[in-house]
Design an enzyme around this catalytic site. Sequence first.
Site, PDB file in Angstrom:
ATOM      1  N   LYS A   2       8.825 -23.666   9.555  1.00 45.94           N
ATOM      2  CA  LYS A   2       9.330 -24.224   8.299  1.00 45.94           C
ATOM      3  C   LYS A   2      10.538 -23.442   7.832  1.00 45.94           C
ATOM      4  O   LYS A   2      10.811 -22.326   8.278  1.00 45.94           O
ATOM      5  CB  LYS A   2       8.248 -24.189   7.217  1.00 45.94           C
TER       6      LYS A   2
ATOM      7  N   ASP B 243       0.170 -21.553  -4.048  1.00 46.36           N
ATOM      8  CA  ASP B 243       0.792 -21.571  -5.369  1.00 46.36           C
ATOM      9  C   ASP B 243       1.022 -23.014  -5.807  1.00 46.36           C
ATOM     10  O   ASP B 243       0.150 -23.639  -6.397  1.00 46.36           O
ATOM     11  CB  ASP B 243       2.092 -20.765  -5.338  1.00 46.36           C
TER      12      ASP B 243
ATOM     13  N   GLN C  72       0.831  -1.206   0.000  1.00 46.18           N
ATOM     14  CA  GLN C  72       0.000   0.000   0.000  1.00 46.18           C
ATOM     15  C   GLN C  72       0.865   1.255   0.000  1.00 46.18           C
ATOM     16  O   GLN C  72       0.494   2.273  -0.579  1.00 46.18           O
ATOM     17  CB  GLN C  72      -0.931   0.001   1.209  1.00 46.18           C
TER      18      GLN C  72
ATOM     19  N   ASP D 118      -7.152   0.371  -1.775  1.00 44.06           N
ATOM     20  CA  ASP D 118      -7.987  -0.279  -0.763  1.00 44.06           C
ATOM     21  C   ASP D 118      -7.676  -1.769  -0.751  1.00 44.06           C
ATOM     22  O   ASP D 118      -7.740  -2.433  -1.790  1.00 44.06           O
ATOM     23  CB  ASP D 118      -9.471  -0.057  -1.072  1.00 44.06           C
TER      24      ASP D 118
END
Length: 324
Positions: free
Chosen positions: A198, A228, A140, A148
């Site tokens: 991890k 992903d 942002q 937004d």
Amino acid sequence: MAILDGVKVKLFSLSANKKLAEEISEKSGIPLSKIDLVRFADGEIGVNLEETVRGHHIFLVQPTHDPVNENIMELLITIDAMKRASAKNINVVMPYYGYSRQDRKSKSRQPISAKLIANLLEVAGATRVLAMDLHAAQIQGFFDIPIDNFRAMPILVEYIKSKNFQEEIVIVSPDHGGAVRARNMGESMNAPIAIIDKRRPKPNVAEVMGIVGNVEGKIAIIVDDIIDTAGTITSAAKAIMDAGAKEVYACCTHPVLSKPAIDRINASPLEEVVCTNTIQLPIFKKSSKIVQLSVGNLIAQGILNIIHDKPLSSLFEYKGKNLK
């Protein structure tokens, strides 16, 4: 075109997620305007606006997932066309922000691609961006125009609560970076959290080192923003089941699902993977384990609030809790 409070508004969709744009149109009452997109023989993209946009407030729907570069160029060229056609303002509805994971320099000579995308959008002529669950909040700050950051959490929480689990639930973050996200969901569901410890030896490869928190005898809900290749989620699911959990689910906002994600999900102990439709899934990326929830109504209401100069924060509340 729609006229709301005396404001001339038009909603356009490019090719990345027309189905979501149609839902936004239906829920907002703003009809989809016509645009002609062409691909030339050499791969270049051509755009022709079939309606006037002069003096209009434009909302342009285009998430930038795979093919990322094609979708980004399609978006930039269209913004340029709208600016040159004298649109009053151009609000880019980009639920999935491509290159968002390249938000910092982790090595000496790397780009900050998420910042570059912000620069390109502004130079092209965008006057506002509506995104959803940005991978990093600092994105942002890459913009000098309003951006937004919509939240999918209330939609995911509502679905999970609708399953009426009888056993105790634990919300699991797949890494330390997602602990705040897990805590927000945990607070909205009055559930404890756990964190997967991890390490990532190289991109798209994750190794589970341990679990911080108790999952034994519980139903575990792994929450992330992006899935992903599904390596992290499926490795975490196996570790959680090995630690004595009764069942394990996963939820995310953005189902990128690159190869070999579907094979990994189907072969994993995951009961369900709950995601949203910020990314339109082709047939070959669908599975009986994958449940997609719509964000169309949420974005439509956000657009209406922007037009009517109303705040957006109330849209991200769940039963009185503001999900930060």
